[in-house]
Design a protein around this motif. Structure first.
Motif, PDB file in Angstrom:
ATOM      1  N   ASP A  15       0.828  -1.211   0.000  1.00 61.50           N
ATOM      2  CA  ASP A  15       0.000   0.000   0.000  1.00 61.50           C
ATOM      3  C   ASP A  15       0.861   1.258   0.000  1.00 61.50           C
ATOM      4  O   ASP A  15       0.587   2.207  -0.742  1.00 61.50           O
ATOM      5  N   ALA A  16       1.909   1.269   0.822  1.00 65.42           N
ATOM      6  CA  ALA A  16       2.798   2.434   0.877  1.00 65.42           C
ATOM      7  C   ALA A  16       3.538   2.617  -0.449  1.00 65.42           C
ATOM      8  O   ALA A  16       3.671   3.747  -0.937  1.00 65.42           O
ATOM      9  N   LEU A  17       3.998   1.523  -1.044  1.00 63.06           N
ATOM     10  CA  LEU A  17       4.717   1.623  -2.326  1.00 63.06           C
ATOM     11  C   LEU A  17       3.795   2.148  -3.417  1.00 63.06           C
ATOM     12  O   LEU A  17       4.208   2.975  -4.245  1.00 63.06           O
ATOM     13  N   HIS A  18       2.556   1.695  -3.413  1.00 63.87           N
ATOM     14  CA  HIS A  18       1.606   2.181  -4.413  1.00 63.87           C
ATOM     15  C   HIS A  18       1.359   3.680  -4.223  1.00 63.87           C
ATOM     16  O   HIS A  18       1.336   4.441  -5.197  1.00 63.87           O
ATOM     17  N   ALA A  19       1.182   4.126  -2.996  1.00 61.03           N
ATOM     18  CA  ALA A  19       0.964   5.552  -2.734  1.00 61.03           C
ATOM     19  C   ALA A  19       2.169   6.376  -3.178  1.00 61.03           C
ATOM     20  O   ALA A  19       2.016   7.439  -3.795  1.00 61.03           O
ATOM     21  N   ILE A  20       3.373   5.893  -2.900  1.00 60.26           N
ATOM     22  CA  ILE A  20       4.595   6.600  -3.317  1.00 60.26           C
ATOM     23  C   ILE A  20       4.674   6.643  -4.836  1.00 60.26           C
ATOM     24  O   ILE A  20       4.993   7.681  -5.427  1.00 60.26           O
ATOM     25  N   ASN A  21       4.381   5.523  -5.494  1.00 62.48           N
ATOM     26  CA  ASN A  21       4.412   5.463  -6.955  1.00 62.48           C
ATOM     27  C   ASN A  21       3.456   6.490  -7.555  1.00 62.48           C
ATOM     28  O   ASN A  21       3.824   7.278  -8.432  1.00 62.48           O
ATOM     29  N   GLU A  22       2.214   6.478  -7.091  1.00 64.93           N
ATOM     30  CA  GLU A  22       1.207   7.363  -7.682  1.00 64.93           C
ATOM     31  C   GLU A  22       1.514   8.836  -7.419  1.00 64.93           C
ATOM     32  O   GLU A  22       1.236   9.692  -8.262  1.00 64.93           O
ATOM     33  N   ALA A  23       2.118   9.142  -6.280  1.00 64.17           N
ATOM     34  CA  ALA A  23       2.497  10.526  -5.976  1.00 64.17           C
ATOM     35  C   ALA A  23       3.715  10.964  -6.787  1.00 64.17           C
ATOM     36  O   ALA A  23       4.025  12.155  -6.838  1.00 64.17           O
ATOM     37  N   SER A  24       4.379  10.016  -7.432  1.00 67.49           N
ATOM     38  CA  SER A  24       5.594  10.312  -8.198  1.00 67.49           C
ATOM     39  C   SER A  24       5.351  10.412  -9.692  1.00 67.49           C
ATOM     40  O   SER A  24       6.299  10.581 -10.459  1.00 67.49           O
ATOM     41  N   THR A  25       4.094  10.290 -10.134  1.00 66.58           N
ATOM     42  CA  THR A  25       3.804  10.429 -11.555  1.00 66.58           C
ATOM     43  C   THR A  25       3.863  11.910 -11.934  1.00 66.58           C
ATOM     44  O   THR A  25       3.603  12.749 -11.085  1.00 66.58           O
ATOM     45  N   GLY A  29       5.609   5.792 -14.225  1.00 67.78           N
ATOM     46  CA  GLY A  29       4.289   5.480 -14.769  1.00 67.78           C
ATOM     47  C   GLY A  29       3.308   5.102 -13.675  1.00 67.78           C
ATOM     48  O   GLY A  29       3.647   4.415 -12.708  1.00 67.78           O
ATOM     49  N   SER A  30       2.082   5.560 -13.839  1.00 67.45           N
ATOM     50  CA  SER A  30       1.006   5.195 -12.933  1.00 67.45           C
ATOM     51  C   SER A  30       0.675   3.717 -13.115  1.00 67.45           C
ATOM     52  O   SER A  30       0.700   3.207 -14.240  1.00 67.45           O
ATOM     53  N   VAL A  31       0.392   3.022 -12.020  1.00 65.68           N
ATOM     54  CA  VAL A  31      -0.042   1.625 -12.073  1.00 65.68           C
ATOM     55  C   VAL A  31      -1.137   1.417 -11.042  1.00 65.68           C
ATOM     56  O   VAL A  31      -1.190   2.109 -10.031  1.00 65.68           O
ATOM     57  N   THR A  32      -2.001   0.466 -11.320  1.00 66.63           N
ATOM     58  CA  THR A  32      -2.998   0.104 -10.316  1.00 66.63           C
ATOM     59  C   THR A  32      -2.288  -0.659  -9.193  1.00 66.63           C
ATOM     60  O   THR A  32      -1.183  -1.186  -9.375  1.00 66.63           O
ATOM     61  N   ARG A  33      -2.950  -0.732  -8.060  1.00 64.14           N
ATOM     62  CA  ARG A  33      -2.369  -1.486  -6.948  1.00 64.14           C
ATOM     63  C   ARG A  33      -2.199  -2.946  -7.351  1.00 64.14           C
ATOM     64  O   ARG A  33      -1.176  -3.573  -7.049  1.00 64.14           O
ATOM     65  N   ASP A  34      -3.183  -3.518  -8.061  1.00 66.65           N
ATOM     66  CA  ASP A  34      -3.091  -4.914  -8.496  1.00 66.65           C
ATOM     67  C   ASP A  34      -1.910  -5.132  -9.432  1.00 66.65           C
ATOM     68  O   ASP A  34      -1.198  -6.133  -9.332  1.00 66.65           O
ATOM     69  N   ARG A  35      -1.704  -4.187 -10.345  1.00 65.58           N
ATOM     70  CA  ARG A  35      -0.584  -4.302 -11.285  1.00 65.58           C
ATOM     71  C   ARG A  35       0.747  -4.209 -10.531  1.00 65.58           C
ATOM     72  O   ARG A  35       1.667  -4.975 -10.797  1.00 65.58           O
TER      73      ARG A  35
END
Length: 166
Positions: A15-25, A29-35
């Motif tokens: 969850d934290a990695l996904h939040a960091i990823n999405e805040a870094s777009t 690249g944006s990805v879904t949590r499932d991806r």
């Protein structure tokens, strides 16, 4: 870099990695949590997490040749290099930028792949531009080796290589 610890990713980090990823777009690249979960659990060769205290503040996700990853950037690298480590994404939380998190992650990546792969590959956006990332990579020994454009040249990346030879 004081107080930062680098360790392999754990299931509870997602969850934290996904939040960091999405805040870094759009830097990554944006990805879904499932991806992202699929990338972390079954496609990536290595996922390192930077912790400040107990909280993830950044991560690096690496691929190697032959994993069947369906990314256009990975495909470009695989077409041009028979053996490689590929930085699919490095993302750092906004509150940890400028603290050396990215440099520490790259230091660990380089240490882990040196002598095991001939090159470390990455790509940086040209459009939309990401000049900070390009400067960062060049400071860490990367050189430009190619470009790829799509969508009528509205999206483009530059490919970067860093030798992992001793």
């Amino acid at each position: 870099m004081d107080g930062l610890v680098i360790r392999p990713a754990e299931a509870g980090d997602l969850d934290a990695l996904h939040a960091i990823n999405e805040a870094s777009t759009p830097g990554v690249g944006s990805v879904t949590r499932d991806r992202l979960e699929k990338l972390v659990s079954s496609i990536a060769d290595l996922v390192l997490v930077a912790l400040r205290g107990d909280a993830p503040v950044g991560f690096a996700l690496l691929m190697v040749e032959g994993n069947g990853y369906d990314s256009k950037n990975y495909a470009w690298v695989a077409e041009h290099y028979p053996s490689f480590a590929y930085v699919d994404r490095v993302a750092v939380s906004e509150d940890a930028r400028g603290l050396g998190v990215g440099a520490l992650l790259y230091e660990q990546v380089i240490q882990r792949y040196s002598g095991k792969r001939p090159v470390l590959m990455a790509e940086v956006n040209l459009e939309p531009p990401n000049p900070g990332s390009l400067k960062f990579h060049k400071r860490h020994g990367f050189v430009e080796v190619g470009e790829r454009w799509e969508d009528g040249d509205s999206k483009g990346v530059v490919y970067l290589e860093r030798s992992l030879s001793a």
